[in-house]
Design an enzyme around this catalytic site. Structure first.
Site, PDB file in Angstrom:
ATOM      1  N   LYS A   1      33.325  -5.912  -1.844  1.00 25.36           N
ATOM      2  CA  LYS A   1      34.777  -5.621  -1.313  1.00 25.36           C
ATOM      3  C   LYS A   1      34.819  -4.064  -0.807  1.00 25.36           C
ATOM      4  CE  LYS A   1      38.329  -5.089  -4.073  1.00 25.36           C
ATOM      5  NZ  LYS A   1      39.447  -5.609  -5.035  1.00 25.36           N
TER       6      LYS A   1
ATOM      7  N   ASP B   1      40.847  -9.386  -2.116  1.00 24.44           N
ATOM      8  CA  ASP B   1      41.559  -8.835  -3.338  1.00 24.44           C
ATOM      9  C   ASP B   1      42.429  -9.941  -3.989  1.00 24.44           C
ATOM     10  OD1 ASP B   1      43.819  -8.863  -2.007  1.00 24.44           O
ATOM     11  OD2 ASP B   1      44.580  -7.042  -2.643  1.00 24.44           O
TER      12      ASP B   1
END
Length: 225
Positions: free
Chosen positions: A131, A150
């Site tokens: 990420k 997220d």
């Protein structure tokens, strides 16, 4: 009527995603990364610090950190104690300080002080997961290496019926199948803004939501109009 992501055909999901993208662009035409930064190095540092912490709190700390350690070379020679003192308020401060120092040292030793523009090279750095790498590549370099998932993106994509998974890696793979690659970077930025302004976790403003016509509101109760 709820949309079952296991039953809805990929072409139909792609059509619905295109409609969602159109509405998000109208609502958030200039959506940007919420982490304050100037360049790839600062963005990487801020993103590492944002784990289990709000962007707002990170933005309160990073100006102090960057004033003292403006480059990877400076941060690489920082002491653990000094970095811990600066990032103490962000939680998991010992691990974050160690990761920042390790990342900076690796960037200096292996990449001549420059943040690499490669997914594999980024995730090899201390404290950098997929990420974080996607955030840096997309925001700093304009490279759509993947979809940033997220907490906002995960929650909203479940509400939209685009996934059933709670696993960020699975969600990313599923989104990559239905979201056009050219939209990967802005898709996440816009959903994050949407999650903060309208699709708020504890009090979603569904009647005001521009996505309502394309949202089955999976897991939510009846809509109070």
């Amino acid at each position: 009527m709820s949309v079952d992501p296991d039953q809805e055909l990929i072409p139909d999901r792609k059509k619905r995603v295109r409609r969602i993208i159109t509405q998000l662009k109208k609502r958030y035409p200039e959506a940007e990364c919420a982490l304050f930064h100037d360049g790839p190095f600062q963005l990487l540092v801020a993103t590492i610090l944002s784990a289990q912490c709000t962007d707002e709190r990170v933005n309160m700390v990073t100006p102090i950190l960057f004033a003292k350690y403006p480059t990877a070379e400076k941060l690489a020679v920082a002491t653990q104690k000094d970095v811990e003192e600066i990032v103490h308020s962000l939680g998991f401060f010992r691990a974050k300080a160690a990761n920042l120092r390790g990342m900076a040292q690796a960037v200096v030793a292996e990449h001549d002080g420059e943040i690499p523009q490669d997914l594999a090279a980024l995730v090899a750095l201390p404290g950098v997961g997929r990420k974080t790498a996607n955030v840096v590549l997309g925001t700093a370099f304009g490279i759509p290496s993947g979809v940033v998932v997220d907490t906002h993106v995960k929650r909203i994509c479940n509400l939209l019926g685009l996934t059933r998974s709670k696993n960020p890696e699975i969600i990313e793979r599923e989104l990559q199948e239905i979201v056009p690659r050219k939209e990967w970077i802005e898709w996440s930025h816009r959903l994050i803004h949407h999650g903060r302004q309208i699709c708020i976790a504890r009090r979603p403003q569904c009647p005001e939501c521009p996505l309502l016509k394309n949202c089955p509101r999976v897991g939510l109760g009846p809509l109070n109009k």
